[in-house]
Design an enzyme around this catalytic site. Structure first.
Site, PDB file in Angstrom:
ATOM      1  N   LYS A  28      28.849 -53.425  19.507  1.00 33.32           N
ATOM      2  CA  LYS A  28      28.213 -52.447  17.988  1.00 33.32           C
ATOM      3  C   LYS A  28      29.132 -51.002  17.663  1.00 33.32           C
ATOM      4  O   LYS A  28      28.899 -50.706  16.509  1.00 33.32           O
ATOM      5  CB  LYS A  28      27.221 -53.029  17.411  1.00 33.32           C
ATOM      6  CG  LYS A  28      27.027 -54.497  17.311  1.00 33.32           C
ATOM      7  CD  LYS A  28      25.253 -54.205  17.467  1.00 33.32           C
ATOM      8  CE  LYS A  28      25.133 -56.013  16.694  1.00 33.32           C
ATOM      9  NZ  LYS A  28      23.928 -56.425  16.077  1.00 33.32           N
ATOM     10  N   LYS A  42      33.208 -64.787  17.946  1.00 33.44           N
ATOM     11  CA  LYS A  42      32.179 -65.242  17.278  1.00 33.44           C
ATOM     12  C   LYS A  42      32.064 -66.074  16.076  1.00 33.44           C
ATOM     13  O   LYS A  42      32.585 -64.545  15.460  1.00 33.44           O
ATOM     14  CB  LYS A  42      30.608 -64.985  18.553  1.00 33.44           C
ATOM     15  CG  LYS A  42      30.174 -63.584  17.858  1.00 33.44           C
ATOM     16  CD  LYS A  42      28.309 -63.601  17.659  1.00 33.44           C
ATOM     17  CE  LYS A  42      28.203 -62.692  18.012  1.00 33.44           C
ATOM     18  NZ  LYS A  42      26.482 -62.445  17.884  1.00 33.44           N
ATOM     19  N   LYS A  47      26.913 -62.905  11.584  1.00 32.75           N
ATOM     20  CA  LYS A  47      26.948 -62.878  10.211  1.00 32.75           C
ATOM     21  C   LYS A  47      26.829 -62.019   9.292  1.00 32.75           C
ATOM     22  O   LYS A  47      26.819 -61.309   8.552  1.00 32.75           O
ATOM     23  CB  LYS A  47      24.906 -63.462  10.007  1.00 32.75           C
ATOM     24  CG  LYS A  47      24.278 -61.985  10.856  1.00 32.75           C
ATOM     25  CD  LYS A  47      22.680 -62.224  10.177  1.00 32.75           C
ATOM     26  CE  LYS A  47      21.671 -62.968  11.295  1.00 32.75           C
ATOM     27  NZ  LYS A  47      21.701 -61.902  12.598  1.00 32.75           N
TER      28      LYS A  47
HETATM   29  P1  TYM Z   1      20.793 -62.873  15.961  1.00 29.42           P
HETATM   30  O1  TYM Z   1      19.832 -62.667  14.904  1.00 29.42           O
HETATM   31  O2  TYM Z   1      22.007 -62.116  15.803  1.00 29.42           O
HETATM   32  O3  TYM Z   1      21.436 -64.327  16.084  1.00 29.42           O
HETATM   33  C1  TYM Z   1      19.870 -65.190  15.481  1.00 29.42           C
HETATM   34  C2  TYM Z   1      20.084 -65.815  16.689  1.00 29.42           C
HETATM   35  O4  TYM Z   1      21.139 -66.515  16.779  1.00 29.42           O
HETATM   36  C3  TYM Z   1      21.803 -67.013  17.926  1.00 29.42           C
HETATM   37  N1  TYM Z   1      23.953 -66.476  17.577  1.00 29.42           N
HETATM   38  C4  TYM Z   1      24.709 -68.087  17.726  1.00 29.42           C
HETATM   39  N2  TYM Z   1      25.020 -69.188  18.287  1.00 29.42           N
HETATM   40  C5  TYM Z   1      25.496 -69.556  18.511  1.00 29.42           C
HETATM   41  N3  TYM Z   1      26.639 -69.352  17.217  1.00 29.42           N
HETATM   42  C6  TYM Z   1      27.402 -68.312  16.697  1.00 29.42           C
HETATM   43  N4  TYM Z   1      28.424 -67.708  16.444  1.00 29.42           N
HETATM   44  C7  TYM Z   1      25.784 -67.377  16.623  1.00 29.42           C
HETATM   45  N5  TYM Z   1      25.607 -65.913  16.272  1.00 29.42           N
HETATM   46  C8  TYM Z   1      24.045 -66.252  16.362  1.00 29.42           C
HETATM   47  C9  TYM Z   1      21.817 -66.020  18.412  1.00 29.42           C
HETATM   48  O5  TYM Z   1      22.079 -65.842  19.896  1.00 29.42           O
HETATM   49  C10 TYM Z   1      20.519 -65.252  18.469  1.00 29.42           C
HETATM   50  O6  TYM Z   1      19.368 -66.930  18.988  1.00 29.42           O
HETATM   51  N6  TYM Z   1      18.886 -59.833  19.844  1.00 29.42           N
HETATM   52  C11 TYM Z   1      19.380 -60.906  18.744  1.00 29.42           C
HETATM   53  C12 TYM Z   1      17.503 -61.216  17.968  1.00 29.42           C
HETATM   54  C13 TYM Z   1      16.343 -60.903  18.689  1.00 29.42           C
HETATM   55  C14 TYM Z   1      15.995 -61.922  19.962  1.00 29.42           C
HETATM   56  C15 TYM Z   1      14.374 -61.360  20.154  1.00 29.42           C
HETATM   57  C16 TYM Z   1      16.229 -63.509  20.428  1.00 29.42           C
HETATM   58  C17 TYM Z   1      15.917 -60.169  18.917  1.00 29.42           C
HETATM   59  N7  TYM Z   1      14.381 -60.244  19.440  1.00 29.42           N
HETATM   60  C18 TYM Z   1      14.147 -61.906  21.439  1.00 29.42           C
HETATM   61  C19 TYM Z   1      14.933 -64.055  20.893  1.00 29.42           C
HETATM   62  C20 TYM Z   1      14.217 -62.821  21.877  1.00 29.42           C
HETATM   63  C21 TYM Z   1      19.923 -61.076  17.803  1.00 29.42           C
HETATM   64  O7  TYM Z   1      20.264 -60.153  17.403  1.00 29.42           O
HETATM   65  O8  TYM Z   1      20.082 -62.873  17.460  1.00 29.42           O
END
Ligand code: TYM
Length: 336
Positions: free
Chosen positions: A118, A200, A203
């Site tokens: 990032k 990957k 979004k």
């Molecule tokens: P975020 O918002 O980027 O993504 C949400 C969830 O989607 C999964 N994910 C994916 N899985 C498979 N393939 C992909 N291309 C892909 N892109 C995203 C992520 O692994 C995630 O599970 N830091 C986290 C948000 C967060 C969180 C937490 C998660 C904040 N606090 C506590 C678990 C527990 C994040 O940026 O997810």
């Protein structure tokens, strides 16, 4: 209202409202959430405080916060069984986040690959929040004495750090936090970009052809899969070096429930064109009911706000207990 029981294990996960959610978010995380709702205490958070580590347009952030909550419900999460809420509505996250900053090492945070990625993408805004993002994430999880955290592969390193922070705190102050385990699905934990299948699917990708959104129309989904980058071979087979095809096979198998081998047999002797069309159709068909339910929910803002309110109050009560325990152990004076 969701019943929280001491006999059940607790699940926590979060999604950032930082872009329209993709099939990566769906297959890697959200789709699996509903499976837990009967046997676990479940909390799913819309992590708006995490989202501001990258500049957000305020109106869009607000809209996506509602949309992410609506998507949780549209994918089958019952707000009567799960605590579905917004992070900034429960101030304990930021408070514990600060405390955990003091128990997390600069070197540990410097090694986080998401921070490095990032920072490279936002070179003009490498702010302190981006750096300490994982301690806020640790706070999210540890506040609820979470046993299991369902996430995609990209969050594994943050989970490992969360475990280290919990163990460190416990070793200084005695048992305070449950040390959580990640739950990473066997398939779909790392959905790749359709344009650059070694990366990957994200979004926030600016190339719309690289990303399939949960709420894309059927036509858009099919068009994007038709354009997906593959290889110069012609055989639909899962193999080293065939990242594009491997990704499409994974997506197809996740949406249809067929194994990779079954999918390979189905497309034996067929060209990539037929295969891509079938993947697009399987994806669009699987998401059609989610989209219909989403459209119904997003039109009912009052209902979404009622869920936000009652569920965040419930989350607050649980979080506050852990936070008070931590503050007591640290030696903070308590007046309530
Ligand atoms: P975020 O918002 O980027 O993504 C949400 C969830 O989607 C999964 N994910 C994916 N899985 C498979 N393939 C992909 N291309 C892909 N892109 C995203 C992520 O692994 C995630 O599970 N830091 C986290 C948000 C967060 C969180 C937490 C998660 C904040 N606090 C506590 C678990 C527990 C994040 O940026 O997810």
């Amino acid at each position: 209202m969701a019943e929280f029981s001491n006999d059940k294990k607790t699940i926590f996960s979060g999604v950032q409202p930082s872009g329209n959610l993709t099939i990566g978010n769906y297959l890697g995380a959200i789709k699996n959430f509903a499976e837990f709702q009967d046997e676990y205490n479940c909390l799913y958070c819309v992590v708006d405080e995490h989202a501001i580590t990258v500049r957000q347009n305020p109106a869009e952030l607000r809209r996506r916060t509602y949309e992410t909550l609506a998507l949780y419900i549209a994918t089958g999460l019952d707000p009567e069984k799960n605590i579905l809420y917004v992070q900034s509505h429960v101030p304990c996250h930021a408070e514990l986040g600060w405390i955990l900053n003091c128990y997390t090492m600069f070197g540990e945070l410097s090694r986080m690959t998401q921070f490095k990625d990032k920072s490279a993408k936002n070179a003009n805004n490498i702010n302190a929040g981006l750096f300490t993002y994982p301690t806020l994430m640790a706070a999210d999880i540890l506040l609820y004495q979470t046993d299991i955290v369902p996430v995609g592969v990209d969050q594994k390193q943050h989970l490992e750090l969360t475990r280290d922070i919990a163990e460190r705190f416990n070793s200084v102050y005695g048992e305070t936090f449950v040390v959580p385990e990640p739950y990473i699905p066997k398939h779909g934990a790392k959905i790749a970009s359709l344009a650059e299948p070694t990366k990957k699917m994200s979004k926030s990708d600016e190339n719309e052809n690289a990303v399939v959104r949960i709420l894309d129309s059927k036509d858009a989904i099919i068009r994007k899969f038709k354009r997906a980058v593959t290889d110069s071979d012609t055989c639909v087979k899962y193999a080293d070096g065939k990242d594009g095809i491997n990704n499409l096979l994974t997506i197809y198998s996740s949406f249809t429930g067929k194994t990779i081998e079954e999918a390979e047999r189905e497309f034996e002797g067929k060209g990539y064109g037929d295969f891509k069309l079938a993947v697009g159709e399987a994806c669009a068909d699987a998401l059609a009911p989610v989209r219909a339910e989403f459209d119904r929910l997003i039109a009912d803002k009052a209902y979404l706000e009622a869920v936000m309110k009652s569920n965040s109050e419930q989350a607050y009560r649980i979080a506050r207990k852990t936070l008070s325990k931590v503050q007591r152990k640290l030696g903070f004076t308590q007046i309530r």
